[in-house]
Design a protein around this motif. Structure first.
Motif, PDB file in Angstrom:
ATOM      1  N   MET A   1       0.837  -1.149   0.000  1.00 55.85           N
ATOM      2  CA  MET A   1       0.000   0.000   0.000  1.00 55.85           C
ATOM      3  C   MET A   1       0.889   1.220   0.000  1.00 55.85           C
ATOM      4  SD  MET A   1      -2.729   0.693   2.757  1.00 55.85           S
ATOM      5  CE  MET A   1      -3.003   2.105   3.340  1.00 55.85           C
ATOM      6  N   GLN A   2       0.504   2.088  -0.758  1.00 57.08           N
ATOM      7  CA  GLN A   2       1.273   3.329  -0.900  1.00 57.08           C
ATOM      8  C   GLN A   2       0.589   4.400  -0.102  1.00 57.08           C
ATOM      9  OE1 GLN A   2       1.756   4.530  -4.901  1.00 57.08           O
ATOM     10  NE2 GLN A   2       3.525   5.734  -4.407  1.00 57.08           N
ATOM     11  N   ILE A   3       1.386   5.030   0.802  1.00 56.34           N
ATOM     12  CA  ILE A   3       0.833   6.081   1.667  1.00 56.34           C
ATOM     13  C   ILE A   3       1.094   7.421   0.964  1.00 56.34           C
ATOM     14  CG2 ILE A   3       1.022   7.171   3.907  1.00 56.34           C
ATOM     15  CD1 ILE A   3       2.018   4.510   4.918  1.00 56.34           C
ATOM     16  N   PRO A   4       0.040   8.151   0.875  1.00 57.36           N
ATOM     17  CA  PRO A   4       0.262   9.451   0.230  1.00 57.36           C
ATOM     18  C   PRO A   4       1.161  10.333   1.108  1.00 57.36           C
ATOM     19  CG  PRO A   4      -2.056   9.166   0.891  1.00 57.36           C
ATOM     20  CD  PRO A   4      -1.341   7.965   1.263  1.00 57.36           C
ATOM     21  N   GLN A   5       1.916  11.120   0.424  1.00 57.08           N
ATOM     22  CA  GLN A   5       2.835  12.029   1.133  1.00 57.08           C
ATOM     23  C   GLN A   5       2.534  13.476   0.709  1.00 57.08           C
ATOM     24  OE1 GLN A   5       6.792  10.976   0.180  1.00 57.08           O
ATOM     25  NE2 GLN A   5       6.722   9.020   1.246  1.00 57.08           N
ATOM     26  N   ILE A   6       2.750  14.343   1.649  1.00 59.27           N
ATOM     27  CA  ILE A   6       2.613  15.775   1.351  1.00 59.27           C
ATOM     28  C   ILE A   6       4.029  16.349   1.381  1.00 59.27           C
ATOM     29  CG2 ILE A   6       1.657  17.959   2.114  1.00 59.27           C
ATOM     30  CD1 ILE A   6      -0.553  16.446   3.466  1.00 59.27           C
ATOM     31  N   ARG A   7       4.324  16.946   0.276  1.00 59.07           N
ATOM     32  CA  ARG A   7       5.621  17.617   0.221  1.00 59.07           C
ATOM     33  C   ARG A   7       5.392  19.112   0.206  1.00 59.07           C
ATOM     34  NH1 ARG A   7       8.631  14.093  -4.340  1.00 59.07           N
ATOM     35  NH2 ARG A   7       8.863  12.222  -3.104  1.00 59.07           N
ATOM     36  N   LEU A   8       6.104  19.770   1.072  1.00 55.80           N
ATOM     37  CA  LEU A   8       6.009  21.234   1.157  1.00 55.80           C
ATOM     38  C   LEU A   8       7.349  21.827   0.689  1.00 55.80           C
ATOM     39  CD1 LEU A   8       4.406  21.653   4.698  1.00 55.80           C
ATOM     40  CD2 LEU A   8       3.241  21.721   2.511  1.00 55.80           C
ATOM     41  N   HIS A   9       7.221  22.718  -0.216  1.00 60.73           N
ATOM     42  CA  HIS A   9       8.414  23.451  -0.657  1.00 60.73           C
ATOM     43  C   HIS A   9       8.124  24.933  -0.428  1.00 60.73           C
ATOM     44  CE1 HIS A   9      12.024  24.372  -2.758  1.00 60.73           C
ATOM     45  NE2 HIS A   9      11.366  25.137  -3.649  1.00 60.73           N
ATOM     46  N   GLN A  10       8.873  25.503   0.494  1.00 58.03           N
ATOM     47  CA  GLN A  10       8.579  26.891   0.892  1.00 58.03           C
ATOM     48  C   GLN A  10       9.758  27.775   0.543  1.00 58.03           C
ATOM     49  OE1 GLN A  10       7.820  27.375   5.059  1.00 58.03           O
ATOM     50  NE2 GLN A  10       7.198  29.484   4.825  1.00 58.03           N
ATOM     51  N   THR A  11       9.454  28.916  -0.030  1.00 57.78           N
ATOM     52  CA  THR A  11      10.453  29.961  -0.285  1.00 57.78           C
ATOM     53  C   THR A  11      10.043  31.157   0.573  1.00 57.78           C
ATOM     54  OG1 THR A  11      10.684  29.201  -2.556  1.00 57.78           O
ATOM     55  CG2 THR A  11      11.546  31.366  -2.039  1.00 57.78           C
ATOM     56  N   TYR A  12      10.970  31.612   1.372  1.00 54.51           N
ATOM     57  CA  TYR A  12      10.666  32.737   2.275  1.00 54.51           C
ATOM     58  C   TYR A  12      10.736  34.060   1.509  1.00 54.51           C
ATOM     59  CZ  TYR A  12      11.312  29.499   6.122  1.00 54.51           C
ATOM     60  OH  TYR A  12      11.200  28.452   6.972  1.00 54.51           O
ATOM     61  N   ALA A  13       9.964  34.968   1.986  1.00 53.12           N
ATOM     62  CA  ALA A  13      10.018  36.307   1.400  1.00 53.12           C
ATOM     63  C   ALA A  13      11.343  36.964   1.820  1.00 53.12           C
ATOM     64  CB  ALA A  13       8.835  37.136   1.883  1.00 53.12           C
ATOM     65  N   GLN A  14      11.887  37.720   0.906  1.00 55.48           N
ATOM     66  CA  GLN A  14      13.136  38.442   1.204  1.00 55.48           C
ATOM     67  C   GLN A  14      12.913  39.924   0.910  1.00 55.48           C
ATOM     68  OE1 GLN A  14      16.343  36.756  -0.991  1.00 55.48           O
ATOM     69  NE2 GLN A  14      16.345  34.830   0.155  1.00 55.48           N
ATOM     70  N   ILE A  15      13.379  40.699   1.808  1.00 53.49           N
ATOM     71  CA  ILE A  15      13.278  42.135   1.562  1.00 53.49           C
ATOM     72  C   ILE A  15      14.662  42.657   1.212  1.00 53.49           C
ATOM     73  CG2 ILE A  15      11.287  42.470   3.074  1.00 53.49           C
ATOM     74  CD1 ILE A  15      13.177  43.555   5.175  1.00 53.49           C
ATOM     75  N   GLY A  16      14.700  43.735   0.495  1.00 55.74           N
ATOM     76  CA  GLY A  16      15.952  44.389   0.132  1.00 55.74           C
ATOM     77  C   GLY A  16      15.979  45.816   0.687  1.00 55.74           C
ATOM     78  N   LEU A  17      17.149  46.307   0.932  1.00 51.48           N
ATOM     79  CA  LEU A  17      17.308  47.673   1.453  1.00 51.48           C
ATOM     80  C   LEU A  17      18.177  48.460   0.482  1.00 51.48           C
ATOM     81  CD1 LEU A  17      18.128  46.920   5.222  1.00 51.48           C
ATOM     82  CD2 LEU A  17      15.925  47.567   4.262  1.00 51.48           C
ATOM     83  N   ARG A  18      17.640  49.578   0.029  1.00 47.52           N
ATOM     84  CA  ARG A  18      18.453  50.516  -0.735  1.00 47.52           C
ATOM     85  C   ARG A  18      18.836  51.644   0.222  1.00 47.52           C
ATOM     86  NH1 ARG A  18      14.342  50.031  -4.643  1.00 47.52           N
ATOM     87  NH2 ARG A  18      14.951  48.622  -6.303  1.00 47.52           N
TER      88      ARG A  18
END
Length: 191
Positions: A1-18
């Motif tokens: 039996m194959q168990i479903p998997q949840i894969r999470l791929h998260q990219t964080y927000a990045q701020i820049g400073l001028r």
């Protein structure tokens, strides 16, 4: 039996400073200064020395007398001789008048005149010490001085100050991202 998997791929927000750095400029001019030197003054007053030499007594002792001094000396000498002669004659008269003493007054008077006593003499220096009178007045100096100084005038210059404030700008350099994958089982979905 194959168990479903949840894969999470998260990219964080990045701020820049001028960032714009602040700029500050300060210029300071030196103070303006004026110096005037006032010189000292000096005043000197001088009274010269003075030498007085009086040689009148010296010349009188050497018999180089002026007419007025010579006349005065002759008059004083004659007066003194008259007084001495008068005193001598009065003394002889008193001896002759004293008959009561019974002494030979005429014989003693004649014998005193015929045999006078030894003459009085003394060593004298011509001119005598101190016959030249010297008076010396030394030089007098009066010194007056006034101290000078310096007159200083100063004008200060205020600093020139230019300031440009800095800035910081915040921006979103990278958006946040969340990917959810279902692996296995029947359901396959993405968000």
């Amino acid at each position: 039996m194959q168990i479903p998997q949840i894969r999470l791929h998260q990219t964080y927000a990045q701020i820049g400073l001028r960032i714009t750095q602040p700029v500050q400029e300060i210029e300071q001019k030196p103070a303006d200064q004026s110096i005037k030197q006032v010189p000292a003054t000096m005043n000197i007053e001088r009274k010269p020395s003075h030498l007085d030499i009086d040689q009148e007594q010296l010349w009188n002792e050497l018999n180089f007398k002026s007419n007025s001094v010579f006349s005065e000396d002759m008059a004083a000498s004659a007066k003194q001789e008259v007084l001495e002669a008068t005193a001598e004659k009065a003394q002889e008269g008193d001896q002759l008048a004293a008959i009561e003493k019974k002494n030979d007054a005429i014989n003693s008077i004649v014998s005193a005149k015929a045999n006078p006593g030894p003459a009085e003499f003394n060593i004298g220096f011509i001119p005598s010490y101190g016959s030249v009178k010297i008076h010396f007045t030394p030089t007098e100096l009066t010194i007056n001085w006034k101290q000078g100084g310096a007159e200083i005038q100063t004008t200060q210059n205020k600093p020139i100050h230019n300031y440009t404030p800095g800035k910081t700008e915040v921006y979103l350099r990278q958006m946040q991202d969340l990917q959810i994958d279902f692996v296995g089982g029947n359901v396959d979905s993405k968000s």
